[in-house]
Design an enzyme around this catalytic site. Structure first.
Site, PDB file in Angstrom:
ATOM      1  N   ASN A 171      43.491  51.013  47.388  1.00 51.76           N
ATOM      2  CA  ASN A 171      44.505  50.285  48.268  1.00 51.76           C
ATOM      3  C   ASN A 171      45.557  51.389  48.639  1.00 51.76           C
ATOM      4  O   ASN A 171      45.181  52.583  48.512  1.00 51.76           O
ATOM      5  CB  ASN A 171      45.160  49.081  47.461  1.00 51.76           C
ATOM      6  CG  ASN A 171      45.893  49.793  46.100  1.00 51.76           C
ATOM      7  OD1 ASN A 171      46.686  50.711  46.387  1.00 51.76           O
ATOM      8  ND2 ASN A 171      45.124  49.573  44.819  1.00 51.76           N
TER       9      ASN A 171
ATOM     10  N   ASP B  14      42.335  45.169  41.657  1.00 55.57           N
ATOM     11  CA  ASP B  14      42.076  43.955  40.710  1.00 55.57           C
ATOM     12  C   ASP B  14      40.685  43.858  40.512  1.00 55.57           C
ATOM     13  O   ASP B  14      40.198  43.226  39.544  1.00 55.57           O
ATOM     14  CB  ASP B  14      42.763  42.711  41.355  1.00 55.57           C
ATOM     15  CG  ASP B  14      44.173  42.593  41.304  1.00 55.57           C
ATOM     16  OD1 ASP B  14      44.541  43.122  40.239  1.00 55.57           O
ATOM     17  OD2 ASP B  14      44.801  42.314  42.244  1.00 55.57           O
TER      18      ASP B  14
ATOM     19  N   LYS C  96      24.449  58.404  47.485  1.00 58.13           N
ATOM     20  CA  LYS C  96      25.311  57.924  48.625  1.00 58.13           C
ATOM     21  C   LYS C  96      24.369  56.660  49.049  1.00 58.13           C
ATOM     22  O   LYS C  96      23.027  57.087  49.517  1.00 58.13           O
ATOM     23  CB  LYS C  96      25.407  58.929  49.570  1.00 58.13           C
ATOM     24  CG  LYS C  96      26.137  58.389  50.687  1.00 58.13           C
ATOM     25  CD  LYS C  96      26.245  59.725  51.594  1.00 58.13           C
ATOM     26  CE  LYS C  96      26.789  59.078  53.170  1.00 58.13           C
ATOM     27  NZ  LYS C  96      26.576  60.054  54.264  1.00 58.13           N
TER      28      LYS C  96
ATOM     29  N   PHE D  81      55.683  45.130  38.189  1.00 61.37           N
ATOM     30  CA  PHE D  81      56.255  45.261  39.595  1.00 61.37           C
ATOM     31  C   PHE D  81      55.350  44.181  40.728  1.00 61.37           C
ATOM     32  O   PHE D  81      54.258  43.988  39.778  1.00 61.37           O
ATOM     33  CB  PHE D  81      55.970  46.671  40.259  1.00 61.37           C
ATOM     34  CG  PHE D  81      57.094  47.592  40.441  1.00 61.37           C
ATOM     35  CD1 PHE D  81      57.504  48.124  39.167  1.00 61.37           C
ATOM     36  CD2 PHE D  81      57.633  47.987  41.450  1.00 61.37           C
ATOM     37  CE1 PHE D  81      58.603  49.131  39.279  1.00 61.37           C
ATOM     38  CE2 PHE D  81      58.919  48.529  41.342  1.00 61.37           C
ATOM     39  CZ  PHE D  81      59.327  49.390  40.332  1.00 61.37           C
TER      40      PHE D  81
ATOM     41  N   LYS E 270      54.458  35.657  37.560  1.00 62.04           N
ATOM     42  CA  LYS E 270      53.808  36.861  36.991  1.00 62.04           C
ATOM     43  C   LYS E 270      54.635  37.461  35.711  1.00 62.04           C
ATOM     44  O   LYS E 270      54.103  37.651  34.656  1.00 62.04           O
ATOM     45  CB  LYS E 270      53.870  38.091  37.856  1.00 62.04           C
ATOM     46  CG  LYS E 270      52.970  38.057  39.144  1.00 62.04           C
ATOM     47  CD  LYS E 270      52.717  39.111  39.721  1.00 62.04           C
ATOM     48  CE  LYS E 270      51.566  38.812  40.919  1.00 62.04           C
ATOM     49  NZ  LYS E 270      51.703  39.506  42.024  1.00 62.04           N
TER      50      LYS E 270
ATOM     51  N   LYS F  65      52.802  37.290  32.386  1.00 62.52           N
ATOM     52  CA  LYS F  65      52.179  38.483  31.688  1.00 62.52           C
ATOM     53  C   LYS F  65      53.376  39.004  30.535  1.00 62.52           C
ATOM     54  O   LYS F  65      53.322  40.138  30.013  1.00 62.52           O
ATOM     55  CB  LYS F  65      52.595  39.589  32.967  1.00 62.52           C
ATOM     56  CG  LYS F  65      51.292  39.646  33.890  1.00 62.52           C
ATOM     57  CD  LYS F  65      51.382  40.544  35.196  1.00 62.52           C
ATOM     58  CE  LYS F  65      50.498  40.190  36.229  1.00 62.52           C
ATOM     59  NZ  LYS F  65      49.266  41.437  36.298  1.00 62.52           N
TER      60      LYS F  65
HETATM   61  N1  CTP Z   1      48.777  45.407  37.108  1.00 65.07           N
HETATM   62  C1  CTP Z   1      47.967  45.732  36.007  1.00 65.07           C
HETATM   63  N2  CTP Z   1      46.884  45.552  35.773  1.00 65.07           N
HETATM   64  C2  CTP Z   1      46.222  45.101  36.668  1.00 65.07           C
HETATM   65  C3  CTP Z   1      46.676  44.435  37.929  1.00 65.07           C
HETATM   66  C4  CTP Z   1      48.224  44.513  37.976  1.00 65.07           C
HETATM   67  O1  CTP Z   1      48.618  46.263  35.068  1.00 65.07           O
HETATM   68  N3  CTP Z   1      44.739  44.774  36.719  1.00 65.07           N
HETATM   69  C5  CTP Z   1      50.336  45.247  36.995  1.00 65.07           C
HETATM   70  C6  CTP Z   1      50.864  46.080  38.168  1.00 65.07           C
HETATM   71  O2  CTP Z   1      51.098  47.285  37.876  1.00 65.07           O
HETATM   72  C7  CTP Z   1      52.308  45.261  38.426  1.00 65.07           C
HETATM   73  C8  CTP Z   1      51.977  43.964  37.910  1.00 65.07           C
HETATM   74  O3  CTP Z   1      50.747  44.033  37.019  1.00 65.07           O
HETATM   75  O4  CTP Z   1      53.269  45.944  37.597  1.00 65.07           O
HETATM   76  C9  CTP Z   1      51.640  42.896  38.935  1.00 65.07           C
HETATM   77  O5  CTP Z   1      50.561  43.358  39.816  1.00 65.07           O
HETATM   78  P1  CTP Z   1      50.134  42.597  41.199  1.00 65.07           P
HETATM   79  O6  CTP Z   1      48.866  43.341  41.691  1.00 65.07           O
HETATM   80  O7  CTP Z   1      51.405  42.055  41.948  1.00 65.07           O
HETATM   81  O8  CTP Z   1      49.611  41.359  40.592  1.00 65.07           O
HETATM   82  P2  CTP Z   1      48.211  40.670  39.996  1.00 65.07           P
HETATM   83  O9  CTP Z   1      48.332  40.308  38.587  1.00 65.07           O
HETATM   84  O10 CTP Z   1      47.248  41.652  40.296  1.00 65.07           O
HETATM   85  O11 CTP Z   1      48.362  39.663  41.038  1.00 65.07           O
HETATM   86  P3  CTP Z   1      47.917  39.061  42.510  1.00 65.07           P
HETATM   87  O12 CTP Z   1      47.149  40.668  42.809  1.00 65.07           O
HETATM   88  O13 CTP Z   1      46.930  37.888  42.628  1.00 65.07           O
HETATM   89  O14 CTP Z   1      49.255  39.183  43.384  1.00 65.07           O
END
Ligand code: CTP
Length: 389
Positions: free
Chosen positions: A195, A264, A274, A308, A322, A326
Protein backbone atom coordinates in the site's frame (compact mmCIF):
# COMPACT_ATOMS: atom_id res chain seq x y z
CA UNK A 1 15.46 46.82 24.41
CA UNK A 2 14.76 43.14 23.94
CA UNK A 3 18.51 42.47 24.00
CA UNK A 4 18.61 43.72 27.60
CA UNK A 5 15.75 41.39 28.44
CA UNK A 6 18.04 38.48 27.55
CA UNK A 7 20.08 39.30 30.65
CA UNK A 8 16.91 39.26 32.72
CA UNK A 9 15.89 35.89 31.26
CA UNK A 10 19.35 34.40 31.87
CA UNK A 11 19.23 35.54 35.51
CA UNK A 12 15.74 34.14 36.11
CA UNK A 13 16.67 30.80 34.52
CA UNK A 14 19.68 30.58 36.83
CA UNK A 15 17.46 31.41 39.81
CA UNK A 16 15.24 28.51 38.75
CA UNK A 17 18.29 26.25 39.06
CA UNK A 18 19.45 25.94 35.46
CA UNK A 19 22.97 26.21 34.10
CA UNK A 20 22.95 28.92 31.44
CA UNK A 21 25.48 29.13 28.62
CA UNK A 22 25.22 32.19 26.41
CA UNK A 23 25.88 32.33 22.67
CA UNK A 24 25.57 35.75 21.02
CA UNK A 25 25.33 36.92 17.44
CA UNK A 26 27.74 39.66 16.35
CA UNK A 27 24.77 42.05 16.05
CA UNK A 28 23.77 41.37 19.66
CA UNK A 29 27.25 42.34 20.89
CA UNK A 30 26.65 45.85 19.52
CA UNK A 31 23.73 46.24 21.94
CA UNK A 32 24.96 44.42 25.02
CA UNK A 33 28.43 43.32 26.01
CA UNK A 34 29.38 39.63 26.22
CA UNK A 35 31.07 40.53 29.53
CA UNK A 36 27.64 41.23 31.03
CA UNK A 37 26.53 37.68 30.31
CA UNK A 38 29.87 36.18 31.34
CA UNK A 39 29.64 37.93 34.72
CA UNK A 40 25.98 37.00 35.10
CA UNK A 41 26.29 33.31 34.26
CA UNK A 42 29.83 32.66 35.46
CA UNK A 43 30.53 31.01 32.10
CA UNK A 44 32.42 32.24 29.04
CA UNK A 45 30.25 33.67 26.25
CA UNK A 46 30.74 32.40 22.71
CA UNK A 47 30.26 34.71 19.72
CA UNK A 48 32.56 33.58 16.95
CA UNK A 49 32.49 30.12 15.39
CA UNK A 50 36.22 29.97 16.00
CA UNK A 51 35.93 30.88 19.71
CA UNK A 52 37.25 27.98 21.75
CA UNK A 53 36.76 28.77 25.45
CA UNK A 54 38.17 25.32 26.27
CA UNK A 55 41.22 24.71 24.04
CA UNK A 56 40.90 21.60 21.92
CA UNK A 57 37.10 21.40 22.24
CA UNK A 58 34.99 22.52 19.31
CA UNK A 59 32.62 24.91 21.03
CA UNK A 60 29.54 24.61 18.83
CA UNK A 61 29.54 20.81 18.96
CA UNK A 62 30.21 20.62 22.68
CA UNK A 63 27.54 23.20 23.56
CA UNK A 64 25.08 21.61 21.12
CA UNK A 65 25.52 18.20 22.72
CA UNK A 66 25.53 19.42 26.31
CA UNK A 67 22.34 21.49 26.06
CA UNK A 68 19.03 20.11 27.34
CA UNK A 69 17.29 22.98 25.58
CA UNK A 70 18.23 25.85 23.28
CA UNK A 71 16.38 29.13 23.86
CA UNK A 72 16.80 31.88 21.27
CA UNK A 73 15.66 35.10 22.92
CA UNK A 74 15.25 37.63 21.47
CA UNK A 75 15.12 36.20 17.95
CA UNK A 76 15.19 38.65 15.04
CA UNK A 77 13.51 38.15 11.66
CA UNK A 78 16.97 37.59 10.22
CA UNK A 79 17.86 34.82 12.66
CA UNK A 80 14.46 33.13 12.19
CA UNK A 81 15.05 33.15 8.42
CA UNK A 82 18.56 31.74 8.80
CA UNK A 83 17.26 28.96 11.06
CA UNK A 84 14.42 28.13 8.65
CA UNK A 85 16.72 27.68 5.67
CA UNK A 86 19.42 25.96 7.70
CA UNK A 87 22.25 28.47 7.32
CA UNK A 88 25.26 27.95 9.56
CA UNK A 89 26.98 31.29 9.14
CA UNK A 90 27.63 32.09 12.79
CA UNK A 91 27.91 30.38 16.15
CA UNK A 92 24.21 30.52 16.96
CA UNK A 93 22.91 29.04 13.70
CA UNK A 94 25.70 26.44 13.63
CA UNK A 95 24.80 25.34 17.13
CA UNK A 96 21.09 25.23 16.24
CA UNK A 97 21.87 22.77 13.44
CA UNK A 98 24.22 20.67 15.55
CA UNK A 99 21.93 20.22 18.55
CA UNK A 100 19.39 17.46 19.09
CA UNK A 101 17.88 19.38 22.03
CA UNK A 102 14.48 21.07 21.70
CA UNK A 103 14.63 24.65 20.39
CA UNK A 104 12.43 27.43 21.76
CA UNK A 105 12.29 30.80 20.03
CA UNK A 106 11.07 34.08 21.55
CA UNK A 107 10.82 36.53 18.63
CA UNK A 108 11.13 40.29 19.00
CA UNK A 109 10.74 42.67 16.07
CA UNK A 110 8.71 45.48 14.59
CA UNK A 111 5.01 44.45 14.26
CA UNK A 112 5.02 44.92 10.48
CA UNK A 113 8.01 42.57 10.28
CA UNK A 114 6.49 39.92 12.58
CA UNK A 115 3.28 39.77 10.53
CA UNK A 116 5.12 39.83 7.19
CA UNK A 117 4.30 36.72 5.13
CA UNK A 118 8.02 35.99 4.69
CA UNK A 119 8.60 35.85 8.45
CA UNK A 120 5.40 33.89 9.05
CA UNK A 121 6.36 31.37 6.35
CA UNK A 122 9.69 30.77 8.13
CA UNK A 123 7.87 30.41 11.45
CA UNK A 124 5.60 27.76 9.86
CA UNK A 125 8.62 25.90 8.47
CA UNK A 126 10.30 25.83 11.85
CA UNK A 127 7.10 24.82 13.68
CA UNK A 128 6.63 21.94 11.26
CA UNK A 129 10.14 20.81 12.22
CA UNK A 130 9.25 20.78 15.90
CA UNK A 131 10.70 24.15 16.89
CA UNK A 132 8.39 25.93 19.35
CA UNK A 133 7.65 29.65 19.51
CA UNK A 134 6.92 31.82 22.52
CA UNK A 135 4.77 34.31 20.67
CA UNK A 136 5.51 38.02 21.00
CA UNK A 137 3.04 40.20 22.86
CA UNK A 138 1.23 43.43 22.01
CA UNK A 139 2.89 46.66 23.04
CA UNK A 140 4.81 49.80 22.26
CA UNK A 141 8.07 49.14 20.46
CA UNK A 142 11.38 51.02 20.79
CA UNK A 143 10.74 52.39 17.28
CA UNK A 144 7.50 54.00 18.47
CA UNK A 145 5.19 51.56 16.63
CA UNK A 146 2.55 49.69 18.55
CA UNK A 147 1.47 46.12 17.80
CA UNK A 148 2.42 42.44 18.08
CA UNK A 149 6.18 42.08 18.13
CA UNK A 150 7.32 42.76 21.66
CA UNK A 151 9.27 39.89 23.19
CA UNK A 152 7.12 37.84 25.62
CA UNK A 153 7.39 38.68 29.30
CA UNK A 154 10.27 37.08 31.21
CA UNK A 155 8.05 34.88 33.45
CA UNK A 156 6.25 33.58 30.35
CA UNK A 157 9.57 32.65 28.74
CA UNK A 158 10.93 31.04 31.90
CA UNK A 159 7.73 29.03 32.31
CA UNK A 160 7.84 27.91 28.67
CA UNK A 161 11.41 26.69 29.22
CA UNK A 162 10.42 24.82 32.40
CA UNK A 163 7.43 23.19 30.74
CA UNK A 164 9.44 22.17 27.70
CA UNK A 165 12.13 20.61 29.89
CA UNK A 166 9.47 18.85 31.92
CA UNK A 167 7.96 17.45 28.74
CA UNK A 168 11.28 16.09 27.60
CA UNK A 169 11.23 13.89 30.70
CA UNK A 170 7.58 12.94 31.09
CA UNK A 171 8.08 9.57 29.38
CA UNK A 172 11.42 8.83 31.05
CA UNK A 173 11.65 5.10 31.80
CA UNK A 174 8.62 4.36 29.58
CA UNK A 175 9.13 1.81 26.80
CA UNK A 176 7.22 2.68 23.66
CA UNK A 177 6.79 0.24 20.79
CA UNK A 178 5.84 1.83 17.45
CA UNK A 179 4.85 0.00 14.26
CA UNK A 180 5.29 2.01 11.08
CA UNK A 181 5.18 1.94 7.30
CA UNK A 182 3.50 -0.49 4.95
CA UNK A 183 4.00 -4.23 4.76
CA UNK A 184 4.93 -5.96 1.52
CA UNK A 185 3.35 -9.34 0.87
CA UNK A 186 5.34 -11.15 -1.83
CA UNK A 187 3.60 -12.59 -4.89
CA UNK A 188 6.84 -13.83 -6.45
CA UNK A 189 10.49 -12.72 -6.14
CA UNK A 190 9.79 -9.41 -7.93
CA UNK A 191 6.20 -8.46 -7.08
CA UNK A 192 4.26 -7.77 -3.95
CA UNK A 193 0.89 -6.68 -2.56
CA UNK A 194 1.38 -3.47 -0.56
CA UNK A 195 0.00 0.00 0.00
CA UNK A 196 0.98 3.63 -0.28
CA UNK A 197 2.00 4.25 3.34
CA UNK A 198 5.26 6.24 3.49
CA UNK A 199 5.92 5.60 7.19
CA UNK A 200 6.18 9.35 7.88
CA UNK A 201 3.50 9.36 10.58
CA UNK A 202 5.04 6.41 12.43
CA UNK A 203 8.57 7.77 12.26
CA UNK A 204 7.29 11.12 13.57
CA UNK A 205 5.56 9.31 16.46
CA UNK A 206 8.79 7.47 17.31
CA UNK A 207 10.69 10.77 17.21
CA UNK A 208 8.13 12.53 19.43
CA UNK A 209 8.24 9.68 21.97
CA UNK A 210 12.04 9.96 22.06
CA UNK A 211 11.75 13.72 22.56
CA UNK A 212 9.64 13.02 25.65
CA UNK A 213 12.37 10.80 27.09
CA UNK A 214 10.88 7.40 26.17
CA UNK A 215 12.85 4.32 25.17
CA UNK A 216 11.63 3.57 21.65
CA UNK A 217 11.53 0.39 19.58
CA UNK A 218 10.47 1.12 15.99
CA UNK A 219 9.21 -1.90 14.06
CA UNK A 220 9.10 -0.76 10.48
CA UNK A 221 8.01 -2.07 7.12
CA UNK A 222 9.92 -0.94 4.00
CA UNK A 223 10.28 2.88 3.79
CA UNK A 224 12.67 5.44 2.31
CA UNK A 225 13.06 7.26 5.65
CA UNK A 226 16.02 7.34 7.98
CA UNK A 227 14.95 6.33 11.48
CA UNK A 228 15.17 8.86 14.32
CA UNK A 229 18.43 8.79 16.27
CA UNK A 230 18.09 6.87 19.51
CA UNK A 231 15.35 4.44 18.45
CA UNK A 232 16.05 0.71 18.28
CA UNK A 233 14.93 -0.29 14.81
CA UNK A 234 13.55 -3.69 13.78
CA UNK A 235 13.05 -3.96 10.01
CA UNK A 236 10.43 -6.27 8.58
CA UNK A 237 8.80 -6.86 5.21
CA UNK A 238 5.58 -8.78 5.76
CA UNK A 239 2.65 -8.55 8.19
CA UNK A 240 3.58 -11.94 9.59
CA UNK A 241 7.13 -10.73 10.32
CA UNK A 242 5.76 -7.54 11.88
CA UNK A 243 3.41 -9.62 14.04
CA UNK A 244 6.30 -11.79 15.23
CA UNK A 245 8.48 -8.75 15.98
CA UNK A 246 5.67 -7.09 17.96
CA UNK A 247 5.05 -10.30 19.92
CA UNK A 248 8.75 -10.47 20.81
CA UNK A 249 8.81 -6.86 22.07
CA UNK A 250 5.31 -6.50 23.58
CA UNK A 251 6.06 -8.06 26.97
CA UNK A 252 8.73 -5.45 27.75
CA UNK A 253 6.77 -2.42 26.51
CA UNK A 254 4.47 0.00 28.36
CA UNK A 255 2.88 1.55 25.29
CA UNK A 256 2.15 0.16 21.82
CA UNK A 257 1.37 2.68 19.08
CA UNK A 258 0.32 0.95 15.87
CA UNK A 259 0.70 3.37 13.00
CA UNK A 260 1.62 0.70 10.42
CA UNK A 261 -0.59 0.27 7.39
CA UNK A 262 -0.53 -3.49 7.63
CA UNK A 263 -1.61 -5.31 4.47
CA UNK A 264 -4.81 -7.04 5.51
CA UNK A 265 -4.30 -9.87 3.00
CA UNK A 266 -1.37 -11.78 1.57
CA UNK A 267 -1.11 -14.07 -1.44
CA UNK A 268 -2.01 -17.59 -0.35
CA UNK A 269 1.33 -18.76 -1.71
CA UNK A 270 4.47 -16.99 -2.87
CA UNK A 271 5.75 -18.24 -6.23
CA UNK A 272 9.42 -19.30 -6.01
CA UNK A 273 10.17 -17.93 -9.50
CA UNK A 274 8.99 -14.85 -11.37
CA UNK A 275 5.61 -15.48 -12.99
CA UNK A 276 5.84 -15.05 -16.75
CA UNK A 277 3.36 -12.97 -18.74
CA UNK A 278 0.67 -14.91 -20.62
CA UNK A 279 -2.38 -13.81 -22.60
CA UNK A 280 -4.73 -15.39 -20.09
CA UNK A 281 -6.24 -13.72 -17.05
CA UNK A 282 -4.95 -14.74 -13.65
CA UNK A 283 -6.70 -14.98 -10.30
CA UNK A 284 -4.54 -14.30 -7.27
CA UNK A 285 -5.98 -15.83 -4.13
CA UNK A 286 -5.45 -13.73 -0.99
CA UNK A 287 -5.77 -14.93 2.59
CA UNK A 288 -6.17 -12.72 5.70
CA UNK A 289 -3.20 -11.54 7.75
CA UNK A 290 -3.34 -11.42 11.55
CA UNK A 291 -4.72 -8.23 13.13
CA UNK A 292 -1.56 -7.22 15.00
CA UNK A 293 -2.81 -4.45 17.28
CA UNK A 294 -6.18 -6.18 17.79
CA UNK A 295 -4.51 -9.42 18.92
CA UNK A 296 -2.00 -7.72 21.21
CA UNK A 297 -4.56 -5.40 22.83
CA UNK A 298 -6.64 -8.39 23.97
CA UNK A 299 -3.87 -9.13 26.47
CA UNK A 300 -2.64 -5.60 27.12
CA UNK A 301 -2.84 -5.65 30.93
CA UNK A 302 -1.69 -2.26 32.20
CA UNK A 303 -0.30 -1.19 28.83
CA UNK A 304 -1.65 1.68 26.77
CA UNK A 305 -2.47 0.57 23.23
CA UNK A 306 -3.04 3.16 20.52
CA UNK A 307 -4.24 2.54 16.97
CA UNK A 308 -4.61 4.59 13.83
CA UNK A 309 -7.49 4.48 11.39
CA UNK A 310 -7.11 5.66 7.82
CA UNK A 311 -10.64 5.97 6.49
CA UNK A 312 -12.25 7.10 3.25
CA UNK A 313 -15.86 7.41 4.48
CA UNK A 314 -17.80 7.62 7.77
CA UNK A 315 -14.42 8.14 9.43
CA UNK A 316 -15.60 8.66 13.01
CA UNK A 317 -18.10 5.80 13.01
CA UNK A 318 -15.55 3.36 11.59
CA UNK A 319 -12.89 4.53 14.02
CA UNK A 320 -15.28 4.17 17.00
CA UNK A 321 -15.96 0.60 15.95
CA UNK A 322 -12.22 -0.16 15.66
CA UNK A 323 -11.53 1.42 19.06
CA UNK A 324 -14.03 -0.96 20.68
CA UNK A 325 -13.36 -4.09 18.63
CA UNK A 326 -9.61 -3.85 19.02
CA UNK A 327 -9.77 -2.96 22.75
CA UNK A 328 -7.70 0.24 22.25
CA UNK A 329 -7.24 3.12 24.70
CA UNK A 330 -7.02 5.67 21.93
CA UNK A 331 -7.40 5.77 18.16
CA UNK A 332 -6.22 8.53 15.83
CA UNK A 333 -8.38 8.76 12.75
CA UNK A 334 -7.83 10.61 9.50
CA UNK A 335 -9.73 10.83 6.24
CA UNK A 336 -7.18 9.88 3.60
CA UNK A 337 -9.27 11.36 0.77
CA UNK A 338 -9.07 14.84 2.31
CA UNK A 339 -6.34 17.03 0.75
CA UNK A 340 -3.37 17.45 3.11
CA UNK A 341 -4.29 14.31 5.04
CA UNK A 342 -3.12 10.78 4.48
CA UNK A 343 -0.44 9.09 2.39
CA UNK A 344 2.87 10.58 1.27
CA UNK A 345 2.05 14.20 2.26
CA UNK A 346 3.78 15.88 5.22
CA UNK A 347 0.58 17.06 6.88
CA UNK A 348 -2.34 15.31 8.49
CA UNK A 349 -5.62 16.15 10.17
CA UNK A 350 -6.31 13.77 13.03
CA UNK A 351 -9.20 13.30 15.38
CA UNK A 352 -8.37 11.50 18.62
CA UNK A 353 -11.04 9.17 19.98
CA UNK A 354 -10.59 7.89 23.53
CA UNK A 355 -11.98 4.71 25.10
CA UNK A 356 -13.84 6.86 27.66
CA UNK A 357 -15.79 8.52 24.86
CA UNK A 358 -13.83 11.77 24.59
CA UNK A 359 -13.37 13.14 21.07
CA UNK A 360 -10.56 15.60 20.32
CA UNK A 361 -10.47 17.03 16.79
CA UNK A 362 -7.06 18.48 15.87
CA UNK A 363 -6.48 21.07 13.13
CA UNK A 364 -4.46 20.21 10.03
CA UNK A 365 -0.75 20.34 10.89
CA UNK A 366 2.56 18.68 10.08
CA UNK A 367 2.81 14.98 10.87
CA UNK A 368 5.45 15.94 13.39
CA UNK A 369 3.06 18.23 15.25
CA UNK A 370 0.33 15.54 15.06
CA UNK A 371 2.80 13.10 16.60
CA UNK A 372 3.60 15.57 19.39
CA UNK A 373 -0.13 15.91 20.21
CA UNK A 374 -0.56 12.17 20.20
CA UNK A 375 2.41 11.60 22.50
CA UNK A 376 1.12 14.23 24.93
CA UNK A 377 -2.21 12.40 24.95
CA UNK A 378 -0.41 9.11 25.65
CA UNK A 379 1.59 10.72 28.48
CA UNK A 380 -1.68 11.93 30.04
CA UNK A 381 -3.29 8.49 29.72
CA UNK A 382 -0.26 6.90 31.39
CA UNK A 383 -0.33 9.46 34.17
CA UNK A 384 -4.05 8.87 34.75
CA UNK A 385 -3.53 5.09 34.77
CA UNK A 386 -0.66 5.36 37.25
CA UNK A 387 -2.66 7.68 39.50
CA UNK A 388 -5.47 5.08 39.55
CA UNK A 389 -3.12 2.17 40.35
N1 CTP B 1 -3.65 -3.05 12.16
C1 CTP B 1 -2.87 -4.12 12.60
N2 CTP B 1 -2.86 -5.27 11.92
C2 CTP B 1 -3.61 -5.43 10.80
C3 CTP B 1 -4.41 -4.35 10.34
C4 CTP B 1 -4.40 -3.17 11.05
O1 CTP B 1 -2.20 -3.98 13.63
N3 CTP B 1 -3.59 -6.58 10.14
C5 CTP B 1 -3.67 -1.81 12.95
C6 CTP B 1 -3.14 -0.59 12.24
O2 CTP B 1 -1.77 -0.43 12.50
C7 CTP B 1 -3.99 0.51 12.85
C8 CTP B 1 -5.30 -0.15 13.17
O3 CTP B 1 -5.03 -1.54 13.24
O4 CTP B 1 -3.46 0.96 14.07
C9 CTP B 1 -6.39 0.11 12.18
O5 CTP B 1 -5.94 -0.21 10.88
P1 CTP B 1 -6.93 -0.16 9.66
O6 CTP B 1 -6.22 -0.68 8.44
O7 CTP B 1 -7.57 1.18 9.60
O8 CTP B 1 -8.05 -1.18 10.17
P2 CTP B 1 -8.47 -2.59 9.76
O9 CTP B 1 -8.70 -3.38 11.01
O10 CTP B 1 -7.51 -3.20 8.79
O11 CTP B 1 -9.86 -2.31 9.08
P3 CTP B 1 -10.24 -1.87 7.56
O12 CTP B 1 -8.97 -2.05 6.74
O13 CTP B 1 -11.31 -2.78 7.18
O14 CTP B 1 -10.67 -0.44 7.65
Amino acid sequence: MAAYRAADIARELMRAGHTVRVVMTHAATRLISPDTFAALTGNPVVVDVFDEPVPGQIAHIRLAQAADLVLIAPATAHTIARLAIGLADDMLTTLALATRAPILIAPAMNPAMWTHPAVQAHVQTLRARGVEFIDPTYGLMACGDEGWGKIADTPVIVQAVQQRLQRSRDLAGVRVLVTAGPTYEPIDPVRFVGNRSSGKMGYAVAEAALAHGAEVVLITGPTQLSPPAGARVVRVQTAQQMFEAVQAEFEACDVLIATAAVADYRPERTLPLKRKRTARSWTLRLVPNPDIVGTMAQRKGERIVVGFAAETDKALAHAQAKLRQKNLDLIAVNDVLEPGSGFEVDTNRLTLLYADGRIEPLPQMSKRECAEHLIRAVAQLLQAKRAQA
